[in-house]
Design a protein around this motif. Structure first.
Motif: not given
Length: 218
Positions: A14-24, A41-44, A58-67, A88-92
């Motif tokens: 769902p991470i890679i597809s989320a942005f399509l919901s904000f396109s018009y 700059k986003t994360g690293q 709504n497209l700019s946030y962080e979780t434990d696994d991604y930013v 998007s960037q992985s944290r691991e």
């Protein structure tokens, strides 16, 4: 020592597809020059965006696994965007530091075999309520061998559909940092005519994704 999975960490689903919901798509004119690009700059991750585009909260946030981060032109009513960029960037890490060519090739082959990114984006576009495709989406996912600064290309994805007389298009790259092994996904969505007009700037944005501290824009 904790073993890193070189495949499991790649599934953005769902991470890679989320942005399509904000396109018009409303066929507005929007020229972007390479001179308009500014560093973000986003994360690293260091990357570029048009200076006139604004953050999409709504497209700019962080979780434990991604930013994540998203910016758009916000030219439409209620600050909606016709053109946007999403990162998007992985944290691991998905690869060890200074990985061998064999490891990068293993990642490339695993993604090509299953075509997960392409299929996920295509299904998301098909189900989109903001981009109402009048034809079934078409897409391609190819191996990306390009190296820019300290990142290595893994996959290049293109997806599009007809919307009336216009064409909606998304182009994206998946890369891995040479030094930190983190996965980075960047995508740009817009009208097909706007993409052609801004191709030089948009391709530079897709290419110029780097680890923070080693920016080498091309």
């Amino acid at each position: 020592m904790r073993k890193v999975s070189y495949v499991k960490k790649f599934w953005f689903y769902p991470i890679i597809s989320a942005f399509l919901s904000f396109s018009y798509l409303v066929y507005m004119d929007g020229f972007v020059s390479v001179k308009d690009l500014v560093q973000e700059k986003t994360g690293q991750t260091s990357w570029q965006r048009p200076k006139q585009w604004k953050r999409i909260n709504n497209l700019s946030y962080e979780t434990d696994d991604y930013v994540y981060a998203g910016f758009g032109d916000k030219k439409l009513k209620d600050n909606k965007s016709e053109s946007l960029v999403y990162l998007s960037q992985s944290r691991e890490p998905v690869a060890p530091a200074n990985a061998s060519t064999q490891i990068y090739n293993r990642l490339r082959r695993s993604l090509m075999t299953e075509q997960h990114i392409r299929k996920t984006l295509e299904q998301s576009l098909k189900n989109s309520t903001t981009i109402e495709c009048t034809t079934d989406p078409s897409s391609t996912q190819v191996i990306d061998h390009k190296e820019y600064g300290n990142t290595v290309g893994i996959a290049y994805i293109t997806i599009s559909c007809e919307v009336g007389r216009a064409t909606f298009v998304t182009k994206a790259r998946l890369t891995v940092g040479k030094n930190d092994g983190l996965a980075r996904f960047i995508a740009i969505s817009t009208d097909g005519d706007i993409w052609e007009k801004n191709a030089q700037a948009f391709e530079a944005m897709l290419n110029n994704v780097s680890e923070v501290g080693d920016e080498r824009y091309v």
